[in-house]
Design a protein around this motif. Sequence first.
Motif, mmCIF file in Angstrom:
data_model
loop_
_atom_site.group_PDB
_atom_site.id
_atom_site.type_symbol
_atom_site.label_atom_id
_atom_site.label_comp_id
_atom_site.label_asym_id
_atom_site.label_seq_id
_atom_site.Cartn_x
_atom_site.Cartn_y
_atom_site.Cartn_z
ATOM 1 N N PRO A 482 0.933 -1.690 -0.320
ATOM 2 C CA PRO A 482 0.038 -0.602 0.159
ATOM 3 C C PRO A 482 1.002 1.530 0.230
ATOM 4 N N THR A 483 1.738 1.134 0.729
ATOM 5 C CA THR A 483 3.144 2.457 0.704
ATOM 6 C C THR A 483 3.375 2.932 -0.823
ATOM 7 N N LEU A 484 4.104 1.534 -1.338
ATOM 8 C CA LEU A 484 4.776 1.714 -3.230
ATOM 9 C C LEU A 484 2.902 2.354 -3.531
ATOM 10 N N ASP A 485 2.220 2.143 -3.304
ATOM 11 C CA ASP A 485 0.800 2.657 -4.145
ATOM 12 C C ASP A 485 0.000 3.358 -4.313
ATOM 13 N N THR A 486 0.421 4.406 -2.508
ATOM 14 C CA THR A 486 -0.274 6.046 -2.380
ATOM 15 C C THR A 486 1.179 6.628 -2.919
ATOM 16 N N ILE A 487 2.116 6.642 -3.018
ATOM 17 C CA ILE A 487 3.185 7.730 -2.593
ATOM 18 C C ILE A 487 2.768 7.949 -4.985
ATOM 19 N N GLN A 488 2.555 6.459 -5.543
ATOM 20 C CA GLN A 488 2.073 7.421 -6.993
ATOM 21 C C GLN A 488 0.842 7.408 -7.098
ATOM 22 N N LYS A 489 0.002 7.050 -6.490
ATOM 23 C CA LYS A 489 -1.326 8.414 -6.185
ATOM 24 C C LYS A 489 -1.077 9.022 -6.359
ATOM 25 N N ARG A 490 -0.422 9.436 -5.212
ATOM 26 C CA ARG A 490 -0.676 11.227 -4.623
ATOM 27 C C ARG A 490 0.520 11.934 -5.410
ATOM 28 N N GLY A 491 1.371 11.226 -6.479
ATOM 29 C CA GLY A 491 1.334 12.077 -7.971
ATOM 30 C C GLY A 491 3.360 12.017 -7.133
ATOM 31 N N TYR A 492 4.051 11.900 -6.117
ATOM 32 C CA TYR A 492 4.766 12.167 -5.315
ATOM 33 C C TYR A 492 6.228 11.382 -6.105
ATOM 34 N N VAL A 493 5.465 10.345 -6.161
ATOM 35 C CA VAL A 493 7.368 9.686 -7.368
ATOM 36 C C VAL A 493 6.440 9.188 -8.921
ATOM 37 N N ALA A 494 7.157 8.809 -9.812
ATOM 38 C CA ALA A 494 6.811 7.886 -11.071
ATOM 39 C C ALA A 494 6.884 6.762 -11.476
ATOM 40 N N LEU A 495 6.850 5.517 -12.062
ATOM 41 C CA LEU A 495 7.654 4.842 -12.650
ATOM 42 C C LEU A 495 8.261 5.622 -14.447
ATOM 43 N N ASN A 497 10.371 3.462 -16.772
ATOM 44 C CA ASN A 497 11.573 2.037 -17.340
ATOM 45 C C ASN A 497 11.737 0.756 -15.662
ATOM 46 N N LYS A 498 10.596 0.983 -15.449
ATOM 47 C CA LYS A 498 10.001 0.336 -14.007
ATOM 48 C C LYS A 498 10.887 0.379 -12.346
ATOM 49 N N ARG A 499 11.452 2.368 -13.052
ATOM 50 C CA ARG A 499 12.220 2.616 -11.632
ATOM 51 C C ARG A 499 11.234 3.713 -11.123
ATOM 52 N N PHE A 500 11.735 3.909 -9.852
ATOM 53 C CA PHE A 500 10.825 4.933 -9.536
ATOM 54 C C PHE A 500 11.554 6.697 -9.743
ATOM 55 N N ILE A 501 11.193 7.612 -9.831
ATOM 56 C CA ILE A 501 11.613 8.434 -10.138
ATOM 57 C C ILE A 501 10.901 9.786 -9.779
ATOM 58 N N PRO A 502 11.595 10.981 -8.987
ATOM 59 C CA PRO A 502 10.420 12.013 -7.598
ATOM 60 C C PRO A 502 10.267 12.619 -9.245
ATOM 61 N N THR A 503 8.619 13.507 -8.776
ATOM 62 C CA THR A 503 7.978 14.517 -9.614
ATOM 63 C C THR A 503 8.490 15.723 -8.651
ATOM 64 N N GLU A 504 8.245 16.684 -9.396
ATOM 65 C CA GLU A 504 8.756 18.191 -8.828
ATOM 66 C C GLU A 504 7.353 18.006 -7.842
ATOM 67 N N LEU A 505 6.398 18.076 -7.519
ATOM 68 C CA LEU A 505 5.591 18.023 -6.358
ATOM 69 C C LEU A 505 5.492 16.997 -5.655
ATOM 70 N N GLY A 506 6.460 15.844 -5.248
ATOM 71 C CA GLY A 506 7.393 15.117 -4.478
ATOM 72 C C GLY A 506 8.088 15.803 -3.358
ATOM 73 N N THR A 507 9.087 16.547 -5.029
ATOM 74 C CA THR A 507 10.359 17.094 -4.693
ATOM 75 C C THR A 507 9.503 17.842 -3.262
ATOM 76 N N ILE A 508 8.694 18.927 -3.721
ATOM 77 C CA ILE A 508 8.033 20.147 -3.298
ATOM 78 C C ILE A 508 7.584 19.771 -1.858
ATOM 79 N N VAL A 509 7.168 18.485 -1.417
ATOM 80 C CA VAL A 509 6.944 18.338 -0.594
ATOM 81 C C VAL A 509 7.835 17.518 0.609
ATOM 82 N N HIS A 510 8.514 16.950 0.038
ATOM 83 C CA HIS A 510 9.477 16.461 0.570
ATOM 84 C C HIS A 510 10.485 18.108 0.887
ATOM 85 N N GLU A 511 10.352 18.961 0.722
ATOM 86 C CA GLU A 511 10.889 19.802 1.513
ATOM 87 C C GLU A 511 10.496 20.391 2.425
ATOM 88 N N LEU A 512 9.211 20.195 1.765
ATOM 89 C CA LEU A 512 8.681 21.237 3.607
ATOM 90 C C LEU A 512 9.214 20.056 4.829
#
Length: 691
Positions: A482-495, A497-512
Amino acid sequence: MADYLVIVESPAKAKTIERYLGRKYKVKASMGHVRDLPKSQMGVNPGEGIEPKYITIRGKGPVLKDLKTAAKKVKKVFLAADPDREGEAIAWHLAHILNIDETSPCRVVFNEITKDAIKEAFKHPRSINMDLVNSQQARRILDRLVGYNISPILWKKVKKGLSAGRVQSVAVRLIIEREKEIVQFIPEEYWSINGQFDMNGEVFEAYFYGLGGNKVELKTELDVKNVLSKVKGNKFNVISVKKKERKRNPVAPFTTSTLQQEAARKLNFRAKKTMMIAQQLYEGLDLGKEGTVGLITYMRTDSTRISETAQTEARQFITSEYGKDYVAQDVRTEKKSSNAQDAHEAIRPTSTLRTPNSLKTLLSRDQLRLYRLIWERFVASQMAAAIMDTMTVDLENEGVQFRANGSKVKFPGFMKVYIEGNDDVTKDEDKLLPDIEEGKIVVSKEIDPKQHFTQPPPRYTEARLVKTLEELGIGRPSTYAPTLDTIQKRGYVALDNKRFIPTELGTIVHELMMEFFPEILDLEFTAKMESSLDQVEEGTENWIKIIDEFYQGFEKRLKVAEQEMQKVEIKDEPAGESCEICGHDMVYKMGRYGKFMACSNFPECRNTKAIVKEIGVACPSCEKGNIIERKSKKNRLFYGCDTFPNCEFVSWDKPLARKCPKCNGLLVEKKAKKGIQVQCTSCDYKEEVQE
């Protein structure tokens, strides 16, 4: 009329268990949790003794009414939810609703849904384990305090629909930090020298090792030239031949996390899909004449322990199928990690005799593939070690030393059934060397120096991220999917080539989060919290004390964040084209599967478009359009004509611009074990695998 009522979680499980228990028992399903904290409010009062406010989950009224009616008609009610803390909590809530004394022997647990296991479990009912219940309550309340307090702040300051959580925030942190490592990585040059050597007509490969018996690293082309300048002629002396016998032991049976990792590597399953199919195998499937049968043991576990009965059956099966030499000489006892909760067994088949081949026509393709993986891993774990013959040969010419390594399987042991996958590229298991003797001379046929550059650490795959979280002691088996599913649904990361990359939104939320709630993202703090919650489960820690201590510091952080967190405006990147529906500009947005185009006039206009990527190949079917990359509903990449639906050409393999030299047909790139293979779609033409 039945004398006893048994309440389980799912209808599939109920059907299987009722058949085993007979007419005196009526088995009904609660359909999961029946009570929870309210969605519309916090539901807990930290600092005031906690006192969680539980309400009936919306839609569960009819289910509870049915259970209450059934409970009144029987002598006794047994609560048989899953054998973990979530199951214990469900049983406790049901006991409260149905007025069952939680200290009475009303709780029945079993690790597998088989006739013998069920009947044995009902001989030993127990009271509800309040340590398990309190562990579940503590986790649920901590997640509620974090989520319901931080999320509204993120909605106000960043964007609606965001969330924060103990485990998900750390998972995003790992992905972002890995991306920073990749961006900041400075490649370093290094060189290698490989040689092809001939021994009486047999050619083998060796690599440059060093000078005068000392290992030497080649950092520049000048280093290579210095080495090669020392070599005189093409004759090398065989100065050393070492032969050793090496044992390779099988890995332990699956835990939840290792199952998720291996299913990702070998079956290309997402963690969520793995758990869904494992649930089906556990709860029971219709096997025709045999009826509905549970095929594997409980799939949420971090123990590698197995029962003596299962061990004995597996060893007997291995003896009859492969011979006594293939049975492990000693009964293996697996080391328990410091984080492991040894509540129940590893994931294994309920019967080794139920082979994957015997179930071919009874299971779906994916069910069979996952069952085969579990079955093979378990059987292999009870087999003898593989024995490898290894060989190391050192060659020398004027002090320049080359080394060749080889190995061959002398006795396959467990490898006859199963070999564990790996995220990294590994060498072939068998690399044979000629029968070389010390003192002989071999001839170099080719010396090939190559320039290389060090590579940054790889991005996280699902398997690698689950493994890292487990190693850090963050989260538990039930939380990974469920954790891996949630972080993708929220748009914090994207896949990608089957590897996780952070999105701009994920980076902003992480910094806050790092600025205002550093404890939530602190790896050591999170792991320590998990350990404390495990101690609640073991009865050595007070759950209310843990929550109160956490909230004292957390409450201060919340007040500061409310006052000082600045509003962040996320501007969409212009796509450079207009919406064909309303005329407004199209913008790039980040979704669960990566970037896509959307109308800037949302929500008035909901037009979206995939980002088209041309590959420079004309359509071989209509010859008018161009081939573009597309993605299926399941996010699988394929190739199609850009004039669709006028032209319906599609291909899973990437078409190439050049034609087949043999028949002038379409060439495509196909995935092969060692890279990419080019082959014709019309004839048998193939090109060598490109490394």
